[in-house]
Motif scaffolding. Structure first.
Motif, PDB file in Angstrom:
ATOM      1  N   LEU A  44       0.811  -1.208   0.000  1.00  0.00           N
ATOM      2  CA  LEU A  44       0.000   0.000   0.000  1.00  0.00           C
ATOM      3  C   LEU A  44       0.849   1.264   0.000  1.00  0.00           C
ATOM      4  CD1 LEU A  44      -2.899  -0.949   2.431  1.00  0.00           C
ATOM      5  CD2 LEU A  44      -2.849  -1.019  -0.063  1.00  0.00           C
ATOM      6  N   THR A  45       1.985   1.231   0.686  1.00  0.00           N
ATOM      7  CA  THR A  45       2.874   2.391   0.716  1.00  0.00           C
ATOM      8  C   THR A  45       3.378   2.710  -0.684  1.00  0.00           C
ATOM      9  OG1 THR A  45       3.532   1.939   2.982  1.00  0.00           O
ATOM     10  CG2 THR A  45       5.007   3.318   1.679  1.00  0.00           C
ATOM     11  N   GLY A  46       3.818   1.692  -1.424  1.00  0.00           N
ATOM     12  CA  GLY A  46       4.286   1.907  -2.789  1.00  0.00           C
ATOM     13  C   GLY A  46       3.183   2.425  -3.683  1.00  0.00           C
ATOM     14  N   THR A  47       1.980   1.915  -3.495  1.00  0.00           N
ATOM     15  CA  THR A  47       0.830   2.366  -4.289  1.00  0.00           C
ATOM     16  C   THR A  47       0.506   3.815  -3.960  1.00  0.00           C
ATOM     17  OG1 THR A  47      -0.046   0.129  -4.369  1.00  0.00           O
ATOM     18  CG2 THR A  47      -1.583   1.913  -4.837  1.00  0.00           C
ATOM     19  N   ARG A  48       0.487   4.158  -2.678  1.00  0.00           N
ATOM     20  CA  ARG A  48       0.195   5.538  -2.279  1.00  0.00           C
ATOM     21  C   ARG A  48       1.222   6.508  -2.853  1.00  0.00           C
ATOM     22  NH1 ARG A  48      -0.595   3.213   3.091  1.00  0.00           N
ATOM     23  NH2 ARG A  48      -2.824   2.911   3.351  1.00  0.00           N
ATOM     24  N   ASP A  49       2.481   6.092  -2.896  1.00  0.00           N
ATOM     25  CA  ASP A  49       3.549   6.955  -3.415  1.00  0.00           C
ATOM     26  C   ASP A  49       3.364   7.261  -4.899  1.00  0.00           C
ATOM     27  OD1 ASP A  49       4.701   6.976  -0.920  1.00  0.00           O
ATOM     28  OD2 ASP A  49       6.240   5.486  -1.412  1.00  0.00           O
ATOM     29  N   ARG A  50       2.759   6.345  -5.647  1.00  0.00           N
ATOM     30  CA  ARG A  50       2.571   6.521  -7.093  1.00  0.00           C
ATOM     31  C   ARG A  50       1.178   7.013  -7.475  1.00  0.00           C
ATOM     32  NH1 ARG A  50       5.284   1.800  -6.403  1.00  0.00           N
ATOM     33  NH2 ARG A  50       3.452   0.534  -6.765  1.00  0.00           N
ATOM     34  N   LEU A  51       0.304   7.158  -6.508  1.00  0.00           N
ATOM     35  CA  LEU A  51      -1.073   7.565  -6.751  1.00  0.00           C
ATOM     36  C   LEU A  51      -1.131   9.005  -7.245  1.00  0.00           C
ATOM     37  CD1 LEU A  51      -3.881   6.258  -6.313  1.00  0.00           C
ATOM     38  CD2 LEU A  51      -3.955   7.439  -4.123  1.00  0.00           C
ATOM     39  N   LEU A  52      -2.113   9.298  -8.089  1.00  0.00           N
ATOM     40  CA  LEU A  52      -2.321  10.678  -8.540  1.00  0.00           C
ATOM     41  C   LEU A  52      -2.631  11.567  -7.344  1.00  0.00           C
ATOM     42  CD1 LEU A  52      -4.774  10.249 -11.562  1.00  0.00           C
ATOM     43  CD2 LEU A  52      -2.383  10.916 -11.670  1.00  0.00           C
ATOM     44  N   ARG A  53      -2.081  12.763  -7.364  1.00  0.00           N
ATOM     45  CA  ARG A  53      -2.474  13.754  -6.354  1.00  0.00           C
ATOM     46  C   ARG A  53      -3.916  14.145  -6.639  1.00  0.00           C
ATOM     47  NH1 ARG A  53       1.785  16.242  -8.626  1.00  0.00           N
ATOM     48  NH2 ARG A  53       0.530  18.112  -8.959  1.00  0.00           N
ATOM     49  N   ALA A  54      -4.602  14.662  -5.650  1.00  0.00           N
ATOM     50  CA  ALA A  54      -6.006  15.038  -5.804  1.00  0.00           C
ATOM     51  C   ALA A  54      -6.185  16.045  -6.939  1.00  0.00           C
ATOM     52  CB  ALA A  54      -6.549  15.604  -4.490  1.00  0.00           C
ATOM     53  N   GLU A  55      -5.265  17.003  -7.065  1.00  0.00           N
ATOM     54  CA  GLU A  55      -5.348  18.005  -8.139  1.00  0.00           C
ATOM     55  C   GLU A  55      -5.209  17.349  -9.505  1.00  0.00           C
ATOM     56  OE1 GLU A  55      -2.326  21.229  -9.873  1.00  0.00           O
ATOM     57  OE2 GLU A  55      -2.880  21.604  -7.779  1.00  0.00           O
ATOM     58  N   GLU A  56      -4.271  16.411  -9.640  1.00  0.00           N
ATOM     59  CA  GLU A  56      -4.108  15.694 -10.912  1.00  0.00           C
ATOM     60  C   GLU A  56      -5.344  14.866 -11.243  1.00  0.00           C
ATOM     61  OE1 GLU A  56       0.407  14.430 -11.769  1.00  0.00           O
ATOM     62  OE2 GLU A  56      -0.393  13.670  -9.873  1.00  0.00           O
ATOM     63  N   ALA A  57      -5.896  14.213 -10.241  1.00  0.00           N
ATOM     64  CA  ALA A  57      -7.094  13.390 -10.456  1.00  0.00           C
ATOM     65  C   ALA A  57      -8.260  14.258 -10.920  1.00  0.00           C
ATOM     66  CB  ALA A  57      -7.452  12.640  -9.172  1.00  0.00           C
ATOM     67  N   ALA A  58      -8.396  15.443 -10.351  1.00  0.00           N
ATOM     68  CA  ALA A  58      -9.472  16.356 -10.756  1.00  0.00           C
ATOM     69  C   ALA A  58      -9.275  16.826 -12.199  1.00  0.00           C
ATOM     70  CB  ALA A  58      -9.532  17.551  -9.809  1.00  0.00           C
ATOM     71  N   ARG A  59      -8.032  17.146 -12.561  1.00  0.00           N
ATOM     72  CA  ARG A  59      -7.754  17.590 -13.935  1.00  0.00           C
ATOM     73  C   ARG A  59      -7.995  16.455 -14.934  1.00  0.00           C
ATOM     74  NH1 ARG A  59      -2.053  19.629 -14.224  1.00  0.00           N
ATOM     75  NH2 ARG A  59      -2.619  20.071 -16.364  1.00  0.00           N
ATOM     76  N   LEU A  60      -7.612  15.233 -14.561  1.00  0.00           N
ATOM     77  CA  LEU A  60      -7.834  14.078 -15.419  1.00  0.00           C
ATOM     78  C   LEU A  60      -9.325  13.824 -15.603  1.00  0.00           C
ATOM     79  CD1 LEU A  60      -6.474  11.793 -17.021  1.00  0.00           C
ATOM     80  CD2 LEU A  60      -6.545  10.437 -14.930  1.00  0.00           C
ATOM     81  N   ALA A  61     -10.086  13.926 -14.518  1.00  0.00           N
ATOM     82  CA  ALA A  61     -11.538  13.745 -14.608  1.00  0.00           C
ATOM     83  C   ALA A  61     -12.157  14.821 -15.500  1.00  0.00           C
ATOM     84  CB  ALA A  61     -12.155  13.779 -13.203  1.00  0.00           C
TER      85      ALA A  61
END
Length: 131
Positions: free
Chosen positions: A14-31
């Motif tokens: 989970l730590t590795g996944t969290r480190d590579r996860l989109l930031r909230a701002e990036e996720a909003a822009r992608l959406a």
């Protein structure tokens, strides 16, 4: 029983996944990007530009069979988002895809749609706990 119920989450994974996860701002822009691409008229306009290279509003309206006003509105949204760009030639304005990344996104999306999707009855049913 599920592994999580027995042992808890795998924190190292989970730590590795969290480190590579989109930031909230990036996720909003992608959406926002996918919402723009999610309109059928805008999708057709983008594929028309993908196939032709560049077109003016009246040519796009003719190809997609919508009004010049609808095309202009769609192009304004797409241009503001950086998906299309324009150039002026006298009184005419020609639109084209902004860059190779937009082309790749459209090409990959179409390729994905062309894959044969499994029929609903081919999915494996998994038991749901508590159901």
């Amino acid at each position: 029983m599920h592994r999580c119920a027995e042992q808890g989450p795998d924190e190292s994974r989970l730590t590795g996944t969290r480190d590579r996860l989109l930031r909230a701002e990036e996720a909003a822009r992608l959406a926002d990007l996918f919402r723009l691409l999610g309109d059928p008229t805008r999708a057709q306009l983008l594929y028309a530009l993908l196939e032709s290279g560049e077109l003016c509003v009246c040519d796009l309206a003719s190809v997609v069979a919508v009004t010049d006003t609808a095309v202009s509105h769609a192009l304004r949204l797409l241009r503001t988002a950086g998906i299309v760009t324009s150039r002026r030639a006298g009184r005419m304005i020609y639109y084209r895809l902004a860059d190779v990344h937009v082309r790749m996104l459209l090409d990959l999306s179409r390729e994905h749609l062309r894959h044969e999707l499994p029929r609903q009855d081919q999915f494996t049913a998994y038991p749901v706990e508590g159901a």
